[in-house]
Scaffold this active site. Structure first.
Site, PDB file in Angstrom:
ATOM      1  N   GLU A  97      -5.390  -4.675  10.756  1.00  0.00           N
ATOM      2  CA  GLU A  97      -4.352  -3.669  10.930  1.00  0.00           C
ATOM      3  C   GLU A  97      -4.637  -2.856  12.192  1.00  0.00           C
ATOM      4  OE1 GLU A  97      -2.380  -2.584   6.950  1.00  0.00           O
ATOM      5  OE2 GLU A  97      -4.241  -1.477   7.002  1.00  0.00           O
ATOM      6  N   SER A 115       3.356  -1.935  10.329  1.00  0.00           N
ATOM      7  CA  SER A 115       4.798  -2.015  10.563  1.00  0.00           C
ATOM      8  C   SER A 115       5.410  -3.369  10.208  1.00  0.00           C
ATOM      9  CB  SER A 115       5.127  -1.625  12.007  1.00  0.00           C
ATOM     10  OG  SER A 115       4.767  -0.270  12.229  1.00  0.00           O
ATOM     11  N   GLU A 165      -6.661   4.958   7.695  1.00  0.00           N
ATOM     12  CA  GLU A 165      -6.431   6.379   7.365  1.00  0.00           C
ATOM     13  C   GLU A 165      -7.667   6.982   6.697  1.00  0.00           C
ATOM     14  OE1 GLU A 165      -2.750   5.646   5.372  1.00  0.00           O
ATOM     15  OE2 GLU A 165      -1.827   5.221   7.319  1.00  0.00           O
ATOM     16  N   ASN A 225       0.872  -1.189   0.000  1.00  0.00           N
ATOM     17  CA  ASN A 225       0.000   0.000   0.000  1.00  0.00           C
ATOM     18  C   ASN A 225       0.899   1.225   0.000  1.00  0.00           C
ATOM     19  OD1 ASN A 225      -1.830   2.028   0.486  1.00  0.00           O
ATOM     20  ND2 ASN A 225      -2.292   1.411   2.601  1.00  0.00           N
ATOM     21  N   GLY A 231       2.506   2.438  10.642  1.00  0.00           N
ATOM     22  CA  GLY A 231       3.511   3.492  10.476  1.00  0.00           C
ATOM     23  C   GLY A 231       4.246   3.880  11.750  1.00  0.00           C
ATOM     24  N   HIS A 291      -9.447   1.394   4.838  1.00  0.00           N
ATOM     25  CA  HIS A 291      -8.174   1.566   5.534  1.00  0.00           C
ATOM     26  C   HIS A 291      -8.354   2.548   6.691  1.00  0.00           C
ATOM     27  CE1 HIS A 291      -4.057   2.761   6.352  1.00  0.00           C
ATOM     28  NE2 HIS A 291      -3.713   1.602   5.819  1.00  0.00           N
ATOM     29  N   LYS A 331       0.043   4.276  -0.347  1.00  0.00           N
ATOM     30  CA  LYS A 331      -0.595   5.476   0.200  1.00  0.00           C
ATOM     31  C   LYS A 331      -0.369   6.662  -0.755  1.00  0.00           C
ATOM     32  CE  LYS A 331       0.004   3.379   4.642  1.00  0.00           C
ATOM     33  NZ  LYS A 331       0.046   3.490   6.079  1.00  0.00           N
TER      34      LYS A 331
HETATM   35  P1  PGA Z   1       2.873   0.405   7.519  1.00  0.00           P
HETATM   36  O1  PGA Z   1       1.420   0.613   6.877  1.00  0.00           O
HETATM   37  O2  PGA Z   1       3.397  -0.912   6.997  1.00  0.00           O
HETATM   38  O3  PGA Z   1       3.672   1.580   7.042  1.00  0.00           O
HETATM   39  O4  PGA Z   1       2.703   0.373   8.996  1.00  0.00           O
HETATM   40  C1  PGA Z   1       0.525  -0.467   6.711  1.00  0.00           C
HETATM   41  C2  PGA Z   1      -0.770  -0.001   6.135  1.00  0.00           C
HETATM   42  O5  PGA Z   1      -1.187   1.136   6.419  1.00  0.00           O
HETATM   43  O6  PGA Z   1      -1.428  -0.741   5.372  1.00  0.00           O
END
Ligand code: PGA
Length: 250
Positions: A166, A207, A97, A9, A172, A95, A11
């Site tokens: 998640e 992460s 976000e 992903n 992140g 997601h 983003k």
């Molecule tokens: P990350 O993001 O691996 O940077 O923690 C995962 C995601 O948001 O799908």
């Protein structure tokens, strides 16, 4: 045996130039994805470039969102029809976000999932609790509610939908749950999915890196990973595909 699914992903990173650089690096490495399903979801404006670029590499292309109407006066939105026309195979829906910054609700997520499946896009539906919800002991309740309100009641074939667990506090941040705690939540999700539960892939996200992916995807109910930051580096992404192949392949 459920086939592992590894998703990147990106983003809101990688415009055209960076997408084409990533593609070149992948091609140089002559990768094989045999035995594992792999996709990358770039931003909308890089999707066409990625589709042409990844042809023949075994990497499919996904989107990070869509809107539930086919077309019309919805300024700024992108429909499942347009994504399908481009050659997109997967779409990430719900997601954290999008839930946090754009007010997406379980009810909206459900409409998007329904539309995506209706237009033959494969769906990754994201669920996960915040740190506060975990500290309050409500993680299970929140995740079950996200599944219940965002997915249950929709008809689909098991290979056209995956769930990504998640935990919001792991995205992140470099923090991750203990793989056994993630496994426990995956097993709860699987039960919640009912009849199809055994066939549906449940990915872990938050992460995931080269150094920890193995700890997650060797758990019985963890069928892959949704990778953000660590999917931006082609070498690392390929390394993670190779680790997945060693674990559950052919
Ligand atoms: P990350 O993001 O691996 O940077 O923690 C995962 C995601 O948001 O799908």
């Amino acid at each position: 045996m459920r086939k592992l699914l590894i998703g990147g992903n990106w983003k809101m990173t990688k415009g055209l130039k960076e997408t084409s650089e990533f593609v070149s690096r992948i091609k140089d490495k002559k990768i094989s994805t045999e035995g594992v399903d792999v996709f990358i979801s770039p931003p909308f404006t890089s999707i066409a470039e990625a589709i042409v670029g990844f042809k023949g590499t075994g990497i499919s292309v996904g989107a990070q969102n869509l809107f539930w109407e086919d077309e019309g006066a919805y300024t700024g939105e992108i429909s499942a029809v347009f994504l399908k026309e481009l050659g997109v195979e997967w779409v990430i829906i719900g997601h954290s976000e999008r839930r946090t910054y754009f007010g997406e609700t379980n009810a909206g997520v459900k409409k998007k999932v329904e539309k995506a499946l209706q237009k033959q896009l494969k769906v990754v539906i994201c669920v996960g609790e915040t740190e506060e919800e975990r500290e309050d002991g409500r993680a299970k309740e929140i995740v079950e509610k996200q599944i219940e309100e965002g997915l249950l009641g929709i008809e689909y074939d098991a290979d056209t939908l995956a769930v990504a667990y998640e935990p919001v506090w792991a995205i992140g941040t470099g923090k991750t749950p203990h793989p056994e705690d993630a496994e426990e939540m995956h097993s709860i999700i699987r039960q919640k999915l009912g009849d199809k539960g055994e066939e549906i892939r449940i990915m872990y996200g938050g992460s995931v890196k080269v150094h920890n992916i193995k700890d997650f995807i060797t758990q019985e109910d963890i069928d892959g990973a949704l990778i953000g930051g660590a999917a931006l580096d082609a070498d690392g992404f390929v390394e993670m595909i190779n680790i997945a192949k060693e674990i559950r392949c052919c």
